[in-house]
Design an enzyme around this catalytic site. Structure first.
Site, PDB file in Angstrom:
ATOM      1  N   GLU A 141      -9.001   6.661   7.589  1.00 51.70           N
ATOM      2  CA  GLU A 141      -7.573   6.728   7.597  1.00 51.70           C
ATOM      3  C   GLU A 141      -7.225   7.972   6.638  1.00 51.70           C
ATOM      4  O   GLU A 141      -6.055   8.726   6.776  1.00 51.70           O
ATOM      5  CB  GLU A 141      -7.088   5.387   6.864  1.00 51.70           C
ATOM      6  CG  GLU A 141      -7.216   4.177   7.681  1.00 51.70           C
ATOM      7  CD  GLU A 141      -6.956   3.151   6.627  1.00 51.70           C
ATOM      8  OE1 GLU A 141      -5.939   2.321   7.412  1.00 51.70           O
ATOM      9  OE2 GLU A 141      -7.441   2.772   5.853  1.00 51.70           O
ATOM     10  N   ARG A 152       0.918  -1.287  -0.070  1.00 54.64           N
ATOM     11  CA  ARG A 152      -0.009  -0.161   0.061  1.00 54.64           C
ATOM     12  C   ARG A 152       0.830   1.284   0.084  1.00 54.64           C
ATOM     13  O   ARG A 152       0.515   2.421  -0.538  1.00 54.64           O
ATOM     14  CB  ARG A 152      -0.960   0.004   1.055  1.00 54.64           C
ATOM     15  CG  ARG A 152      -2.048   1.130   1.162  1.00 54.64           C
ATOM     16  CD  ARG A 152      -2.893   1.036   2.137  1.00 54.64           C
ATOM     17  NE  ARG A 152      -4.119   0.372   2.033  1.00 54.64           N
ATOM     18  CZ  ARG A 152      -5.345   0.571   1.382  1.00 54.64           C
ATOM     19  NH1 ARG A 152      -5.427   1.900   0.862  1.00 54.64           N
ATOM     20  NH2 ARG A 152      -6.270   0.126   1.175  1.00 54.64           N
TER      21      ARG A 152
END
Length: 779
Positions: free
Chosen positions: A730, A327
């Site tokens: 997030e 990621r």
């Protein structure tokens, strides 16, 4: 549901449906102390307490381990070692058999659990754990990621490379080129409630585990793995956590497994809760990164080629380092289009605790690399970094393909930045700051506007699914259970609001119960900002199954077309008749209509082929931007954040109050990561920052003096998410990159903004002061 509550059947809207700002369902209980966490639960009779014995070497063979004094200590009932694990001595979430419940033969980090003491009280167990006599043969070790690379350590899992175009050719033909590196520190989760598990043995193979975990099904699987029993024998329950931030996605496995093993061996309940120092030493953290970049750009600052390597301190085992470092690459572009690009991860094995998920899951580390490159280009060209950002934004046809070959279809970053630039008066303030710095010998100011583009979905595609169980009782009240976990973020509130909206009943009619693997199986972790997206859709799916049965029943009973049956606020209209919701449900019960349903949802459109580095790993993107202004004392390196302005995209907000709180909290937590929270290991491999006395999280006094947070209320998710909302957990964590870059500007003023200070993170006052001195020396 309050027993005295009577829904208003004449109301035009329900009380607390979707898009309404309402309090967290447990807010009052949180502030009054009435919220029940595992350590607040009444302990069953005969409950024993466990504590861990830890290694005192970073890497060594165990040559002897004498636990006689431990076993003989007052109150001790059992001492467990790796050989006492009845099933498989492994709790690796990656399935690589590289993370033992208790170390056997060899220890690979300072503080690794080697044995477990079970005693009458926690105090006695903790005292007994100090009595072990263990001898070691030391082996070579490396705790730092660069040292691990130099020592030739292996990767803990398979690296990933993303590429598009010909980066070498792109670099060769670029008019300008820069090379650099950046160190990005890790971060401890520092949840208010530490790790804790309580296991209660049942008959046969059965055991019930109460765990502070974001992933109940993984606890279920790991406990079964360690006990050598099928998952159906393990029931895991989670009512709430006192914070998680990713630290409770996998790190609870060890504690739950040990509590369950001890409980089954002794046939009594067993609870385990380490103190803060041991919790911080034993459990994984945000990965710190070393980033190398080689970038080609034109005279306008447009990036033509980007070659980046992202090396991470992963720890002694894989844990979630594979997807975390993946990621990081997915977000190494942030909002910017790279014409030719190659991004590579290096998940390095180090002799430290295995690092794990943390809010952003590697994304922040990738994003900050992109922002550093933008910043360096701006200083080299003598431009405002915001100008360089804008020229590199993803655009229309030909400039909308990511390094992982997903097309950016929902790009609104241009509008976000434009609105924030105007509302924050950025340009005028920047000019005023430059003027201030010309006449201020000690205090220097800085300002920066940075954007965020964050992909939403688990990159492990199979996790993008959720289940829910909904019961409608005869009196019209509802019972809601879903696979997500509540850690203070308001997930339960949002899911209940979505359910209330679907049935058109007041929020107070819904009872939210503890997550339970016996009610909803195969749950995904509450992570990747997908908790509401997944679980609310599953709950609505269950509601629609029940509503379909109710409509069929009413149509047949009253001989009216189905389209004339409408769910209105706290009532149901059937043709020309109107019934209260409770009356209607009672009729359906008497007619033997099934009033319960298991709902399910899986995210559409997404796919990902890791082998080719191509696909659509994200369902959609969330966007945001922040402007931060700081003042830096150039004599001490100390600084304060004078003002922060945020405009963040949450789509059509399910609950503006909770979403705004998430943005505010994420900004402060991200600010801590980039400015104050420093992890430090000594030359023996021992983590020295393992308590509030040595590890500095942001205080209330560290918050921006002026803090303006606004949601982009015009945004609406183009994808079919729950009520067109977007994830919020997030994405805003990366907004305080603006704080780091504002500090950088203040420092750069010492050298008349000709040199990028290239601050590593966290930019502690010590690092800031050293950067100031470097620029003074070069001036």
């Amino acid at each position: 549901m309050n027993k005295s509550f009577k829904p208003d059947v004449n109301a035009e809207t329900v009380d607390g449906g979707a898009h309404v700002a309402r309090p967290h369902d447990s807010a009052i209980k949180h502030v009054t102390g009435k919220a029940i966490y595992i350590d607040d639960m009444a302990e069953p009779a005969g409950t024993l307490h466990a504590y861990l014995g830890l290694s005192t070497r970073a890497h060594a063979r165990i040559t002897s381990m004498d636990l006689a004094r431990v076993r003989a200590a007052p109150g001790v009932k059992l001492v467990l070692t790796g050989g006492d694990v009845p099933g498989i001595n492994d709790i690796s979430p990656a399935g690589l058999n590289d993370e033992p419940v208790l170390a056997e033969g060899e220890v690979k980090f300072y503080g690794q659990p080697v044995f477990c003491v079970v005693a009458e009280t926690r105090h006695l167990a903790r005292k007994a754990a100090q009595l072990a006599q263990i001898e070691y043969e030391d082996l070579p070790y490396a705790t730092d990621v660069v040292a691990a690379i130099e020592a030739g350590h292996d990767h803990v899992c398979t690296p990933l490379t993303l590429k598009r175009g010909d980066v070498d050719a792109g670099l060769a033909r670029a008019p300008n080129r820069l090379k650099g590196e950046m160190r990005v520190g890790g971060q401890d989760h520092f949840y208010l409630e530490g790790h804790i598990s309580m296991a209660i043995p049942g008959e046969d193979d059965e055991v019930t585990v109460w765990a502070s975990t974001q992933h109940p099904s993984e606890i279920q699987h790991m406990v079964g793995h360690a006990l050598g029993v099928p998952s159906h024998s393990v029931n895991v329950q989670v009512r709430r956590m006192g914070g998680g931030f990713g630290g409770k996605e996998t790190q609870g496995n060890q504690f739950a497994a040990l509590a369950a093993i001890a409980a089954k061996k002794l046939n009594v309940p067993v609870k385990i809760r380490p103190d803060r120092d041991d919790d911080m030493s034993i459990t994984g953290k945000r990965h710190d990164f070393h980033i190398d970049y080689d970038v080609g750009y034109d005279d306008d600052g447009r990036i033509l080629a980007f070659d980046g390597t992202f090396a991470a301190r992963c720890g002694f085992s894989a844990d979630l380092s594979g997807p975390v470092t993946d990621r990081a690459l997915f977000h190494a572009d942030n909002c910017y289009y790279y014409e030719d690009v190659r991004l590579a991860s290096r998940p390095m094995m180090t002799n430290t605790v295995s690092n794990t998920a943390f809010r952003g899951f590697g994304g922040p580390q990738g994003l900050i690399g992109a922002e550093r490159v933008i910043e360096e280009i701006a200083y080299k060209l003598g431009r405002d970094p915001l100008d360089i950002r804008k020229i590199n934004f993803y655009g229309g046809e030909g400039r909308n393909l990511t390094p992982y070959h997903q097309t950016v279809e929902d790009n609104i970053i241009g509008r976000i930045v434009e609105e924030l630039e105007e509302s924050s008066d950025y340009q005028a303030r920047r000019k005023a700051i430059v003027a201030f710095n010309e006449n201020s010998p000690v205090i220097r100011k800085g300002i920066a506007l940075t954007p965020v583009k964050f992909g939403i979905s688990f990159t492990a595609t199979w996790y993008n699914q959720a289940g829910a169980l909904v019961h409608v009782y005869r009196d019209g009240s509802l019972h809601l259970n879903h696979g997500g976990t509540e850690m203070g973020q308001g997930l339960n509130t949002k899911v209940a609001q979505a359910l209330a909206e679907e049935f058109q009943v007041d929020f107070a009619m819904i009872k939210i119960t503890a997550t339970n693997t016996g009610k909803v199986p195969n749950t995904s972790a509450t992570a990747a900002s997908s908790g509401t997206d997944l679980n609310a859709m599953a709950a609505v799916n269950a509601a629609r199954q029940i509503k379909e049965r109710l409509v069929d029943f009413a149509s047949e009973k009253y001989s009216v077309p189905k389209e004339t049956i409408v769910f209105e606020p706290n009532r149901v209209r059937v043709g020309n008749q109107v019934f209260s919701f409770a009356e209607f449900i009672d009729q359906a019960y008497m007619a033997r209509v099934q009033l319960s349903a298991a709902g399910f949802y899986k995210t559409p459109k997404i796919h990902w082929d890791r082998a080719t580095g191509k696909g659509r790993p994200f369902y959609y993107y969330a966007y945001g931007a922040a402007v931060s202004e700081v003042s830096v004392d150039t004599l001490t390196g100390e600084y304060q954040v004078d003002r922060a302005d945020i405009l963040h995209d949450v789509g059509k907000s399910l609950n503006p109050a909770i979403d705004k709180g998430q943005v505010e909290g994420a900004f402060i937590q991200g600010m801590g990561w980039l400015t104050t929270e420093e992890l430090w290991w000594d030359d023996k491999g021992m983590l020295r920052t393992h308590a509030p006395s040595t590890y500095k999280i942001p205080l209330a006094s560290d918050r921006p003096r002026i803090f303006n947070v606004k949601l982009a209320d015009w945004s609406e998710n183009r994808e079919m998410t729950i009520r067109r909302s977007k994830a919020v957990g997030e994405p805003p964590f990366m907004l305080p990159v603006s704080v780091l870059e504002a500090i950088s500007m203040a420092v750069a003023s010492i050298g008349d903004y000709r040199t990028c200070p290239c601050l590593d993170a966290p930019a502690t006052p010590e690092r800031v002061l050293m950067a100031v001195e470097r620029l003074k020396a070069g001036a």
